[in-house]
Structures are given as structure tokens and as C-alpha cells.
Design an enzyme around this catalytic site. Structure first.
Site, mmCIF file in Angstrom:
data_model
loop_
_atom_site.group_PDB
_atom_site.id
_atom_site.type_symbol
_atom_site.label_atom_id
_atom_site.label_comp_id
_atom_site.label_asym_id
_atom_site.label_seq_id
_atom_site.Cartn_x
_atom_site.Cartn_y
_atom_site.Cartn_z
ATOM 1 N N HIS A 308 55.303 5.738 -13.699
ATOM 2 C CA HIS A 308 55.114 6.084 -12.293
ATOM 3 C C HIS A 308 54.955 7.585 -12.158
ATOM 4 O O HIS A 308 55.592 8.334 -12.907
ATOM 5 C CB HIS A 308 56.330 5.616 -11.464
ATOM 6 C CG HIS A 308 56.045 5.543 -10.007
ATOM 7 N ND1 HIS A 308 56.134 6.640 -9.194
ATOM 8 C CD2 HIS A 308 55.636 4.514 -9.226
ATOM 9 C CE1 HIS A 308 55.813 6.279 -7.962
ATOM 10 N NE2 HIS A 308 55.496 5.004 -7.955
ATOM 11 N N ASP A 366 55.836 -3.169 -9.732
ATOM 12 C CA ASP A 366 54.876 -4.236 -10.009
ATOM 13 C C ASP A 366 55.225 -5.062 -11.243
ATOM 14 O O ASP A 366 54.575 -6.073 -11.504
ATOM 15 C CB ASP A 366 53.473 -3.636 -10.183
ATOM 16 C CG ASP A 366 52.961 -3.024 -8.894
ATOM 17 O OD1 ASP A 366 53.109 -3.676 -7.847
ATOM 18 O OD2 ASP A 366 52.446 -1.897 -8.916
HETATM 19 N N1 CMC Z 1 51.468 2.717 -20.810
HETATM 20 C C1 CMC Z 1 51.318 3.610 -21.816
HETATM 21 N N2 CMC Z 1 51.347 4.947 -21.640
HETATM 22 C C2 CMC Z 1 51.548 5.399 -20.398
HETATM 23 C C3 CMC Z 1 51.716 4.538 -19.306
HETATM 24 C C4 CMC Z 1 51.682 3.140 -19.547
HETATM 25 N N3 CMC Z 1 51.825 2.277 -18.534
HETATM 26 N N4 CMC Z 1 51.887 5.260 -18.177
HETATM 27 C C5 CMC Z 1 51.829 6.540 -18.552
HETATM 28 N N5 CMC Z 1 51.628 6.632 -19.896
HETATM 29 C C6 CMC Z 1 51.571 7.859 -20.709
HETATM 30 C C7 CMC Z 1 50.233 8.565 -20.541
HETATM 31 O O1 CMC Z 1 49.314 8.123 -21.512
HETATM 32 C C8 CMC Z 1 50.636 10.005 -20.724
HETATM 33 O O2 CMC Z 1 50.837 10.235 -22.105
HETATM 34 P P1 CMC Z 1 50.497 11.678 -22.753
HETATM 35 O O3 CMC Z 1 51.445 12.633 -22.113
HETATM 36 O O4 CMC Z 1 50.723 11.494 -24.198
HETATM 37 O O5 CMC Z 1 49.060 11.943 -22.401
HETATM 38 C C9 CMC Z 1 52.010 10.088 -20.072
HETATM 39 O O6 CMC Z 1 52.552 8.758 -20.175
HETATM 40 C C10 CMC Z 1 51.951 10.482 -18.596
HETATM 41 O O7 CMC Z 1 51.087 9.594 -17.939
HETATM 42 P P2 CMC Z 1 50.051 10.000 -16.817
HETATM 43 O O8 CMC Z 1 48.926 9.035 -16.824
HETATM 44 O O9 CMC Z 1 49.719 11.445 -16.965
HETATM 45 O O10 CMC Z 1 50.949 9.812 -15.561
HETATM 46 P P3 CMC Z 1 50.452 9.599 -14.077
HETATM 47 O O11 CMC Z 1 51.551 10.054 -13.213
HETATM 48 O O12 CMC Z 1 49.121 10.223 -13.872
HETATM 49 O O13 CMC Z 1 50.245 8.015 -13.975
HETATM 50 C C11 CMC Z 1 50.536 5.743 -13.513
HETATM 51 C C12 CMC Z 1 51.083 7.159 -13.316
HETATM 52 C C13 CMC Z 1 51.347 4.781 -12.652
HETATM 53 C C14 CMC Z 1 49.080 5.688 -13.052
HETATM 54 C C15 CMC Z 1 50.650 5.344 -14.991
HETATM 55 O O14 CMC Z 1 51.985 5.369 -15.411
HETATM 56 C C16 CMC Z 1 50.009 3.991 -15.284
HETATM 57 O O15 CMC Z 1 48.800 3.905 -15.472
HETATM 58 N N6 CMC Z 1 50.840 2.885 -15.288
HETATM 59 C C17 CMC Z 1 50.293 1.556 -15.447
HETATM 60 C C18 CMC Z 1 49.756 1.060 -14.113
HETATM 61 C C19 CMC Z 1 50.858 0.719 -13.136
HETATM 62 O O16 CMC Z 1 51.822 0.037 -13.468
HETATM 63 N N7 CMC Z 1 50.683 1.156 -11.876
HETATM 64 C C20 CMC Z 1 51.619 0.865 -10.792
HETATM 65 C C21 CMC Z 1 52.321 2.080 -10.328
HETATM 66 S S1 CMC Z 1 53.729 1.762 -9.275
HETATM 67 C C22 CMC Z 1 53.173 0.913 -7.895
HETATM 68 C C23 CMC Z 1 52.109 1.564 -7.113
HETATM 69 O O17 CMC Z 1 51.894 2.771 -7.114
HETATM 70 O O18 CMC Z 1 51.415 0.822 -6.446
#
Ligand code: CMC
Length: 439
Positions: A308, A366
Site C-alpha cells: 500500500h 483487498d
Molecule cells: N508485490 C511485489 N512487490 C511489491 C508489491 C506487491 N504487491 N507492492 C509493492 N512492491 C514492491 C515494488 O516492486 C517496490 O520494490 P522496489 O523498491 O524494489 O522497486 C516496492 O515494493 C515499493 O512499491 P511501489 O510500487 O513503489 O509502491 P507504491 O506505493 O507505488 O504502490 C501499490 C502501492 C498498492 C500500487 C502496490 O503495492 C501494488 O501494486 N500492490 C498490488 C495491488 C494492490 O493490492 N492494490 C490495492 C491497494 S489497497 C486498496 C486500494 O487502494 O484500492
């Protein structure tokens, strides 16, 4: 000039700037950089708004480090245990818990608006039976702007109130109609003697051929899921509603923009993606392979329902949902769900893995919600629609807060331009060897 030289010289240039600091009631202080461009000729650069506060807000507060979520100051755990979705809607919209007569008036107002115009019902026939329900929701909610042009009077408080009541009342009716269309069943009209969750279950599952009474445990679980999803401060879809609304567009169109944003798998579409992922994993013995894929930077696969932007701790909503999942399954007569066992094992493995520990990646709202929706008989493609029904309350509350905030202006981000410098148009005969890198 190399990138590092550019950074060094700009660092030099910005070093002595001072900015007013604004302190909220909770959370980090913010630098007020409103005059940064007009006084210093600089923009800030923050893709994804990781450290940018776009507005002042008094609705919801999240402490992502501690895993705290407050609606108007009330902890989500207390609201989940003691409140109901429509009471929470009142709280989010009006700022305080309602007195008895205020709640009754609000419930009456919502009941009054549950029907949708008959011609809107005919819109559904324009969709193919296998259209995604989120596509239908986007189309039909957007069309409400054609029925309510008066909502353009955004500053009129009575129009604001009417808009809120209509959205909250009509979302379940539209959602259920989308479902009925997709399964080819006749549309079921709302029954105003039922409460919000019971009415939605009735519209989803009743048929004209038989009596239908929803299981009270199902209705209670759905209401609780709605409480947990009602708002989440400046998340992507809410910020989209604010941005769209900032142009003065019809608020139903602004809500539609939010629905479109919510659909994506990084946001509300994750609940559907989690079930698809668990179905694909299929067996506990396959989990290590998928965890390895999630960690592999050359693989686009991510653990859906994990991670998140704000929470760097267990999402408090996920904690509540996780603990109610078994109870709901048991009470609905499902002894278990193999996907729940799979989800729990996946969580256990991921939470012990250095990759997830280092990055503070925990299950989010989720991760477990889909298992409950499944137990209620709601198909996977409808999960994000359920999220949209609940979040519409937050969208409306934020839209209202925005239009009533004298500081809010047209939302219009800036950019760091990296394209070509100004150049002269080339006649076709002059282009060979100079342009043409496209198809
Ligand atoms: N699986 C594997 N790696 C992950 C994941 C994941 N679900 N989420 C984040 N990471 C890694 C990402 O690759 C990055 O690694 P590095 O630092 O080595 O590059 C690090 O963690 C930080 O991630 P980010 O993408 O920079 O973080 P963000 O804040 O931009 O993304 C997120 C947040 C929710 C989009 C992401 O965690 C994700 O894609 N999660 C899966 C989708 C999901 O479950 N979404 C629902 C969110 S909660 C409900 C809502 O908002 O509606």
C-alpha cells in the site's frame, strides 16, 4: 550537462529558499509551496504524489506507519463494531455522528431516491451480456448527469445534499441492474422497507418467481465491508473525483471519473485480481513459485492484495476482514473455502520473506474481501462494483469539501518537459532521414 551536475547545481540554487509550514491536527507538517513558481520560477517534481498534499481535509486520517484509520476522528475498529454503513455515511458527509432523528431523516432521504429513471434501465440493453459490470457502472452513473443538470449548481448546499442522497441511494440499484443484465435475469426494483445491505442483496439475487429473504449474516457482512471501504482520504479515485470536480463539471461526471480510476488493479480492481491470482496459484505447493515471481524485477507479476502507498504496517481494514472471514463462512454454511486456506498460507509465507519485510508489504483491504464476497454469492467481476458502492460516500464527501473550500482551484499539475526543443515544421520531402521512428 550530466544528470548529477544538474542535480548538484539545482540543489545549490534551492538551498536558501524558505517556505511557510502548515501543521495539521495529525500527521506530518506540510511545506506550503504555492508561491514557489510565482516567486522563484521553480516547480516541484513528485510523480505519484508520494509527498504532496493536494488539499486540506477534515474527513479521514491514516497513520500508515502505525496502521491507524480514523473517519472524522473515530477509529475504524469502533465503527466496524458498533456502527452501520449509512450511519458512517452520515458521519463522513456531515462531520458528526447523527442524533436519532437526524439518522431517521437521512435514511428516509436515501430510501426516497433508490429508484432510477426507467429510461436509464434501457441503457443496459445497449451493453453486451458479457460487458464488465464496471464498464456498465461507469456508463450509467455518467448518464445520471443528463438526468440531473441542476447538480451543476455545485455551490448550492441543497443541490449538494440532493446529489449525495441520490448517489448513495442509486449506486446499489445501478450495480444490481448491471449484474442482472450480465446474467440475463429480469431487473429487480428496490424495496424500501429493507435496509441498505438487505436491499442490495435483494436486488442482486431475488427473482420474480420466488420469495427472497437475504441471510442476515450475509447482510451484516456486506454492511461491514461497506463501512470499511467508505473512505480512505486522498486515494487515487478520490483524488480523481476532486480533480475532475475542480473544473466545475457535473458532479455525477466527476463520480464517474472516480469509478473509472477505481477499476484499475493497483486500486479497487485488486479485489478481483486477488481471486484471479489465488485461482491461478491453485495449490499451496505452488505458492513459493508465485512469491519468487513477485520478487523478480523482470516479471510484472505482483502479489495482488499486498502493499500500500500509505500503510507500512498491516492495513487495519484487512485485519478486521481477516478476523471475520471464518465467522462469515461458517455462518453461511460454507465450512471453508480452499482460496481462504491458500490466502492465509500465502500471507504467512510472504510475511516471513525478507523482500516483503524490507519493503513493509502487508495484506491490504483487498486481500481477504473477495473471499467474503464469494461466500455471499457475488461473482468476481462484481467485487470492484461493491467497492464503488461503498466508496461513493467518500467521493461525495470529498467533492463537497472541495467545492466548499475557498482555497481550492482548478486542479492543474505542472510537468518536467523532456521533449524536443522548438523546431520548424518539415515538409514531407524534407523528412527522409530526419524523422520517422513510428509505425
Ligand atoms: N508485490 C511485489 N512487490 C511489491 C508489491 C506487491 N504487491 N507492492 C509493492 N512492491 C514492491 C515494488 O516492486 C517496490 O520494490 P522496489 O523498491 O524494489 O522497486 C516496492 O515494493 C515499493 O512499491 P511501489 O510500487 O513503489 O509502491 P507504491 O506505493 O507505488 O504502490 C501499490 C502501492 C498498492 C500500487 C502496490 O503495492 C501494488 O501494486 N500492490 C498490488 C495491488 C494492490 O493490492 N492494490 C490495492 C491497494 S489497497 C486498496 C486500494 O487502494 O484500492
Amino acid at each position: 550537462m550530466s544528470k548529477s551536475t544538474t542535480q548538484a547545481s539545482e540543489h545549490e540554487e534551492t538551498r536558501n529558499l524558505t517556505f511557510p509550514v502548515r501543521r495539521g491536527h495529525l500527521g506530518p507538517a506540510v511545506l506550503d509551496i504555492n508561491k514557489l513558481y510565482s516567486e522563484h520560477g521553480l516547480f516541484t517534481y513528485d510523480p505519484g504524489f508520494v509527498a504532496t498534499a493536494s488539499c486540506e481535509s477534515a474527513i479521514t486520517y491514516i497513520d500508515g506507519e502505525k496502521g491507524i484509520l480514523l473517519y472524522r476522528g473515530y477509529p475504524i475498529e469502533q465503527l466496524a463494531e458498533k456502527s452501520t454503513f449509512l450511519e458512517v455515511a452520515y458521519l463522513l458527509l456531515y462531520g458528526e455522528l447523527p442524533l436519532k432523528h437526524e439518522l431517521e431523516r437521512f435514511l428516509d432521504a436515501i430510501r426516497h431516491h433508490t429508484l432510477i429513471n426507467e429510461s436509464l434501465l434501457r441503457f443496459f440493453n445497449g451493453f453486451h451480456h458479457d460487458a464488465h459490470p464496471m464498464a456498465m457502472l461507469t456508463g450509467v452513473v455518467g448518464s445520471l448527469s443528463a438526468f440531473y443538470p441542476d447538480a451543476m449548481e455545485a455551490r448550492d448546499r441543497s443541490q449538494q445534499e440532493l446529489f449525495a442522497q441520490r448517489i448513495i441511494a442509486k449506486m446499489p440499484t445501478i450495480a444490481a441492474a448491471a449484474y442482472k443484465h450480465s446474467v440475463g435475469h429480469p431487473f429487480v426494483y428496490p424495496r424500501n422497507e429493507l435496509d441498505y445491505a438487505n436491499n442490495l442483496l435483494y436486488m442482486l439475487f431475488a427473482l420474480p418467481t420466488a420469495d427472497y429473504v437475504a441471510n442476515p449474516v450475509a447482510a451484516q457482512a456486506l454492511d461491514l465491508l461497506f463501512v470499511l471501504h467508505a473512505d480512505h482520504e486522498q486515494n487515487a479515485s478520490t483524488s480523481t473525483v476532486r480533480l475532475a470536480g475542480s473544473s466545475g463539471t457535473n458532479p455525477y461526471a466527476a463520480i464517474t471519473a472516480g469509478i473509472g480510476c477505481l477499476w484499475g488493479p493497483a486500486h479497487g480492481g485488486a479485489n478481483e485480481a486477488v481471486i484471479n491470482m489465488l485461482t491461478e496459484i491453485a495449490d499451496i505447493k505452488n505458492i513459493p513459485r508465485y512469491v519468487a515471481r513477485a520478487k523478480d524485477k523482470n516479471d510484472t507479476f505482483r502479489l495482488m492484495g499486498f502493499g500500500h502507498r500509505v500503510y507500512k504496517n498491516y492495513d487495519p481494514r484487512a485485519k478486521i476482514i481477516r478476523s471475520m472471514t471464518y465467522k462469515v463462512l461458517e455462518n453461511l454454511g460454507h465450512r471453508s473455502d480452499p482460496l481462504l486456506d491458500l490466502a492465509m498460507k500465502l500471507e504467512e509465507i510472504a510475511l516471513k520473506d525478507e523482500y516483503f519485510i524490507e519493503r513493509k508489504l502487508y495484506p491490504n483491504v483487498d486481500f481477504y474481501s473477495g473471499i467474503i464476497y464469494r461466500a455471499l454469492g457475488i461473482p468476481t467481476s462484481m467485487f470492484t462494483v461493491m467497492f464503488a458502492i461503498a466508496r461513493s460516500v467518500g467521493w461525495v464527501a470529498h467533492w463537497q469539501e472541495m467545492v466548499n473550500d475557498p482555497e481550492q482551484r482548478l486542479g492543474r499539475p505542472r510537468q518536467l518537459y523532456m521533449g524536443p526543443l522548438q523546431r520548424d515544421y518539415l515538409q514531407m520531402s524534407q523528412r527522409a532521414g530526419k524523422v520517422g521512428s513510428g509505425i
